[in-house]
Design a protein around this motif. Structure first.
Motif, PDB file in Angstrom:
ATOM      1  N   UNK A   1      24.053   1.724  12.411  1.00  0.00           N
ATOM      2  CA  UNK A   1      25.084   2.746  12.637  1.00  0.00           C
ATOM      3  C   UNK A   1      25.021   3.888  11.624  1.00  0.00           C
ATOM      4  N   UNK A   2      24.376   3.678  10.476  1.00  0.00           N
ATOM      5  CA  UNK A   2      24.254   4.751   9.482  1.00  0.00           C
ATOM      6  C   UNK A   2      22.941   5.532   9.602  1.00  0.00           C
ATOM      7  N   UNK A   3      22.138   5.199  10.592  1.00  0.00           N
ATOM      8  CA  UNK A   3      20.886   5.932  10.793  1.00  0.00           C
ATOM      9  C   UNK A   3      21.195   7.392  11.106  1.00  0.00           C
ATOM     10  N   UNK A   4      20.559   8.350  10.427  1.00  0.00           N
ATOM     11  CA  UNK A   4      20.783   9.759  10.771  1.00  0.00           C
ATOM     12  C   UNK A   4      20.498  10.006  12.242  1.00  0.00           C
ATOM     13  N   UNK A   5      21.365  10.767  12.890  1.00  0.00           N
ATOM     14  CA  UNK A   5      21.234  10.975  14.326  1.00  0.00           C
ATOM     15  C   UNK A   5      19.895  11.605  14.683  1.00  0.00           C
ATOM     16  N   UNK A   6      19.417  12.528  13.856  1.00  0.00           N
ATOM     17  CA  UNK A   6      18.140  13.173  14.155  1.00  0.00           C
ATOM     18  C   UNK A   6      17.009  12.150  14.204  1.00  0.00           C
ATOM     19  N   UNK A   7      17.021  11.191  13.267  1.00  0.00           N
ATOM     20  CA  UNK A   7      15.989  10.151  13.242  1.00  0.00           C
ATOM     21  C   UNK A   7      16.126   9.226  14.448  1.00  0.00           C
ATOM     22  N   UNK A   8      17.363   8.873  14.800  1.00  0.00           N
ATOM     23  CA  UNK A   8      17.592   8.001  15.964  1.00  0.00           C
ATOM     24  C   UNK A   8      17.109   8.666  17.249  1.00  0.00           C
ATOM     25  N   UNK A   9      17.350   9.968  17.368  1.00  0.00           N
ATOM     26  CA  UNK A   9      16.914  10.689  18.570  1.00  0.00           C
ATOM     27  C   UNK A   9      15.392  10.768  18.638  1.00  0.00           C
ATOM     28  N   UNK A  10      14.753  10.961  17.509  1.00  0.00           N
ATOM     29  CA  UNK A  10      13.287  10.967  17.491  1.00  0.00           C
ATOM     30  C   UNK A  10      12.737   9.616  17.951  1.00  0.00           C
ATOM     31  N   UNK A  11      13.396   8.534  17.520  1.00  0.00           N
ATOM     32  CA  UNK A  11      12.938   7.198  17.901  1.00  0.00           C
ATOM     33  C   UNK A  11      13.129   6.949  19.385  1.00  0.00           C
ATOM     34  N   UNK A  12      14.266   7.365  19.931  1.00  0.00           N
ATOM     35  CA  UNK A  12      14.500   7.112  21.356  1.00  0.00           C
ATOM     36  C   UNK A  12      13.582   7.982  22.219  1.00  0.00           C
ATOM     37  N   UNK A  13      13.224   9.159  21.736  1.00  0.00           N
ATOM     38  CA  UNK A  13      12.257   9.988  22.477  1.00  0.00           C
ATOM     39  C   UNK A  13      10.876   9.339  22.462  1.00  0.00           C
ATOM     40  N   UNK A  14      10.534   8.723  21.332  1.00  0.00           N
ATOM     41  CA  UNK A  14       9.277   7.979  21.264  1.00  0.00           C
ATOM     42  C   UNK A  14       9.301   6.811  22.246  1.00  0.00           C
ATOM     43  N   UNK A  15      10.437   6.114  22.314  1.00  0.00           N
ATOM     44  CA  UNK A  15      10.561   4.987  23.239  1.00  0.00           C
ATOM     45  C   UNK A  15      10.393   5.439  24.683  1.00  0.00           C
ATOM     46  N   UNK A  16      10.992   6.570  25.031  1.00  0.00           N
ATOM     47  CA  UNK A  16      10.844   7.075  26.401  1.00  0.00           C
ATOM     48  C   UNK A  16       9.388   7.424  26.690  1.00  0.00           C
ATOM     49  N   UNK A  17       8.708   8.017  25.712  1.00  0.00           N
ATOM     50  CA  UNK A  17       7.295   8.346  25.880  1.00  0.00           C
ATOM     51  C   UNK A  17       6.460   7.084  26.094  1.00  0.00           C
ATOM     52  N   UNK A  18       6.781   6.018  25.368  1.00  0.00           N
ATOM     53  CA  UNK A  18       6.065   4.746  25.540  1.00  0.00           C
ATOM     54  C   UNK A  18       6.302   4.175  26.929  1.00  0.00           C
ATOM     55  N   UNK A  19       7.533   4.280  27.427  1.00  0.00           N
ATOM     56  CA  UNK A  19       7.830   3.781  28.768  1.00  0.00           C
ATOM     57  C   UNK A  19       7.011   4.535  29.821  1.00  0.00           C
ATOM     58  N   UNK A  20       6.838   5.836  29.602  1.00  0.00           N
ATOM     59  CA  UNK A  20       6.090   6.659  30.557  1.00  0.00           C
ATOM     60  C   UNK A  20       4.587   6.429  30.450  1.00  0.00           C
ATOM     61  N   UNK A  21       4.086   6.268  29.247  1.00  0.00           N
ATOM     62  CA  UNK A  21       2.649   6.208  29.024  1.00  0.00           C
ATOM     63  C   UNK A  21       2.127   4.780  28.887  1.00  0.00           C
ATOM     64  N   UNK A  22       2.553   4.080  27.841  1.00  0.00           N
ATOM     65  CA  UNK A  22       2.099   2.703  27.667  1.00  0.00           C
ATOM     66  C   UNK A  22       2.595   1.818  28.807  1.00  0.00           C
ATOM     67  N   UNK A  23       3.819   2.042  29.233  1.00  0.00           N
ATOM     68  CA  UNK A  23       4.386   1.264  30.336  1.00  0.00           C
ATOM     69  C   UNK A  23       3.958   1.748  31.699  1.00  0.00           C
ATOM     70  N   UNK A  24       3.283   2.894  31.750  1.00  0.00           N
ATOM     71  CA  UNK A  24       2.784   3.482  33.001  1.00  0.00           C
ATOM     72  C   UNK A  24       3.904   3.731  34.004  1.00  0.00           C
ATOM     73  N   UNK A  25       5.048   4.207  33.518  1.00  0.00           N
ATOM     74  CA  UNK A  25       6.210   4.586  34.332  1.00  0.00           C
ATOM     75  C   UNK A  25       6.883   3.369  34.989  1.00  0.00           C
ATOM     76  N   UNK A  26       8.081   3.639  35.533  1.00  0.00           N
ATOM     77  CA  UNK A  26       8.896   2.564  36.113  1.00  0.00           C
ATOM     78  C   UNK A  26       9.039   1.429  35.107  1.00  0.00           C
ATOM     79  N   UNK A  27       9.355   1.804  33.870  1.00  0.00           N
ATOM     80  CA  UNK A  27       9.310   0.836  32.770  1.00  0.00           C
ATOM     81  C   UNK A  27      10.451   1.060  31.788  1.00  0.00           C
ATOM     82  N   UNK A  28      10.658   0.043  30.972  1.00  0.00           N
ATOM     83  CA  UNK A  28      11.606   0.097  29.863  1.00  0.00           C
ATOM     84  C   UNK A  28      10.833  -0.131  28.571  1.00  0.00           C
ATOM     85  N   UNK A  29      11.087   0.706  27.587  1.00  0.00           N
ATOM     86  CA  UNK A  29      10.515   0.504  26.250  1.00  0.00           C
ATOM     87  C   UNK A  29      11.657   0.430  25.255  1.00  0.00           C
TER      88      UNK A  29
END
Length: 561
Positions: free
Chosen positions: A393-421
């Motif tokens: 809960x104390x994670x800076x919001x900017x860092x948390x948003x960068x991480x969730x954007x990375x997760x979405x990118x992984x779902x699209x690329x590593x997960x080959x879409x239709x995926x959850x990362x």
């Protein structure tokens, strides 16, 4: 002479309004501003006789200020008449700028009249806001048989226009002034802030748009939305479990803190230790989830739609999804930051996070399947990929948003879409990442089903420590001895190990009390449910570690309903 045109307008920039934020309220309000600017632009086009495609509306009131409709920053419309399209762009641009000016003045009034602890540079705030914002408009002739060609043409024109932006020197003096703390793009308009300020930290610097995002939400016409910090959302499973057990704990400074900070103060936790122990709730979790979702292969579907009416129908379904997304997030006790078209950003408590993500993707695919069938499209039905991060809960919001954007990118690329990362980003140790398809692949169940299976097994234990988080790390040690690849053969819903790694994995589980207490039939049922389809020990171990994070909550999933 009457002519027909296809018109496209884009407002922005997204960076100023959405990407830069320190508080969740700033993040939400940035998206709110962008939507309101898009709505007033679309409404003016409608008033001037244009027929809207994106957004598709049921009635003009959908585009009124503060309506529930969320509009993305690109508007598409047609016009048939004698007026020059260049002039058609001017009125929406005036309305767009007028709204920005209104927000500017109301922000200044809010600060000067209600926040005596602050001193701002009013002239600089106005000058910066006059420089803020992008408005690009393009058009091309349209006939009955060239809609697809015209739509491609306006996309090309818009991309070209954005690459030809005007650049000019700032109109305000900024020498020697600190830059905005969030992105460093502009000078701070804050002259002085006293220690008793509730909305700005003493050493925080905000530029004009930062001040608008921070203070304009408190003006009278803005819809109220509670956004404080991730502490609120991380406490929800604990509070719900306590309430279901009839526990009421007195809050120190409850009105000032809304309860959240009190539960993270060690002196208060010590005084409540006896109650907590008797209730078997343990300490509240300090982690919450942020999810970012996006439709897959939307471009291919839009390219196949050959008619204006088809695009309007598709646009209407995207608006329906945005509305449904808000309902789904709120039903799962989360807060929606943004839902526009096929994009969703929300933050959710851990006890409902997986269920919320799964329901979002299910709802999206349902609506897309229906509209693609209605339009008789041959393209594959769009799916929905989601990135989720579990952060302190104390994670800076900017860092948390960068991480969730990375997760979405992984779902699209590593997960080959239709995926959850999912990325578990603890305050110590390396992040743990798990990626998987929503659907069953071969014998491997979908990612949500797998995680729910492991969570279910963990929570069946009277004491979760008997089946501990160390289990996942034990599997990693086994991987060093026998390799990563595991092979099972299935015969009549019974799994049989086909290599040493698979046998080693089963042996580790059979040593646990949870499995020792089962008879042979129960063991085989759980083995089939848990291990079918896995081929990697590392994947298995990471999913176990992640599942334990959810399982150790005092309340989870269906228990909370």
């Amino acid at each position: 002479m009457s002519k027909t045109y296809l018109i496209q307008i884009a407002v922005g920039p997204v960076q100023d309004f959405i990407a830069s934020a320190r508080k969740l309220r700033d993040l939400w309000f940035g998206s709110y501003i962008l939507s309101e600017l898009s709505k007033i632009t679309a409404l003016q086009l409608h008033k001037d006789g244009c027929k809207l495609i994106f957004p598709a509306i049921a009635q003009p009131s959908d585009l009124e200020a503060n309506s529930p409709l969320i509009v993305a920053n690109k508007i598409l419309a047609t016009y048939e008449g004698e007026q020059e399209p260049r002039l058609l762009i001017e009125n929406p641009k005036k309305s767009w700028r007028s709204l920005l000016n209104q927000m500017t003045e109301k922000t200044i009034q809010e600060i000067t009249h209600k926040h005596s602890e602050l001193e701002i540079r009013e002239d600089m705030l106005r000058q910066q806001m006059a420089d803020v914002g992008e408005f690009f408009g393009v058009w091309t002739p349209l006939s009955q048989d060239n809609y697809v060609e015209a739509r491609n043409r306006v996309e090309q024109l818009l991309a070209g226009r954005k690459n030809l932006r005007e650049f000019q020197a700032p109109s305000w003096p900024g020498a020697g002034l600190p830059k905005n703390s969030l992105d460093g793009l502009r000078e701070s308009v804050i002259k002085k802030v006293s220690e008793n300020s509730k909305l700005i930290k003493k050493n925080e610097h905000l530029d004009a748009i930062g001040c608008v995002k921070r203070f304009y939400p408190f003006t009278s016409k803005v819809p109220h939305q509670d956004f404080n910090d991730l502490a609120d959302i991380s406490l929800k499973p604990w509070f719900k479990a306590a309430k279901m057990k009839g526990i009421v704990l007195p809050f120190p400074r409850a009105e000032a803190t809304e309860g959240k900070e009190a539960y993270f103060e060690q002196d208060y936790l010590s005084s409540a230790k006896k109650i907590l122990k008797e209730a078997s709730l343990g300490l509240p979790t300090k982690y919450a989830g942020i999810l970012l979702g996006d439709g897959d292969k939307m471009g291919a579907v839009l390219s196949e739609i050959a008619t204006l009416e088809g695009h309007q129908k598709f646009s209407a379904e995207l608006s329906r999804f945005a509305s449904k997304a808000k309902e789904i997030v709120e039903e799962h006790e989360g807060n929606l930051v943004y839902a526009g078209g096929d994009d969703v950003l929300a933050y959710v408590p851990l006890h409902t996070a997986i269920s919320c993500a799964n329901e979002l993707q299910t709802q999206f695919q349902k609506l897309m399947s229906e509209v693609c069938k209605y339009l008789k499209l041959k393209t594959e039905v769009p799916t929905f990929s989601i990135g989720m991060t579990i952060v302190h809960y104390q994670e800076p919001l900017s860092a948390a948003l960068n991480t969730v954007r990375l997760a979405e990118s992984l779902a699209k690329n590593k997960g080959e879409r239709n995926a959850l990362a999912l990325i578990l980003d603890k305050r110590s140790g390396a992040p743990i990442t798990v990626t998987g398809k929503w659907i069953k692949v071969g014998n491997l169940p979908g990612i949500a089903t797998r995680l729910e299976n492991w969570i279910s097994l963990y929570r069946k234990q009277e004491n979760i420590s008997d089946f501990s988080a160390r289990l996942g790390y034990q599997l990693r040690e086994a991987r060093k001895e026998c390799g990563d690849k595991i092979e099972f053969e299935t015969q009549k819903n019974v799994l049989y190990p086909q290599n040493a790694a698979a046998a080693f994995v089963l042996r580790i589980f059979h040593q646990k009390e949870a499995f020792r207490n089962m008879d042979k039939t129960q063991q085989q049922e759980w083995e089939y449910k848990l291990f079918q389809g896995y081929s990697s020990i590392r994947q298995l171990s990471d999913e176990l570690v992640l599942a334990h994070q959810f399982a150790e909550l005092p309340i989870y999933g269906k228990e909370a309903q």
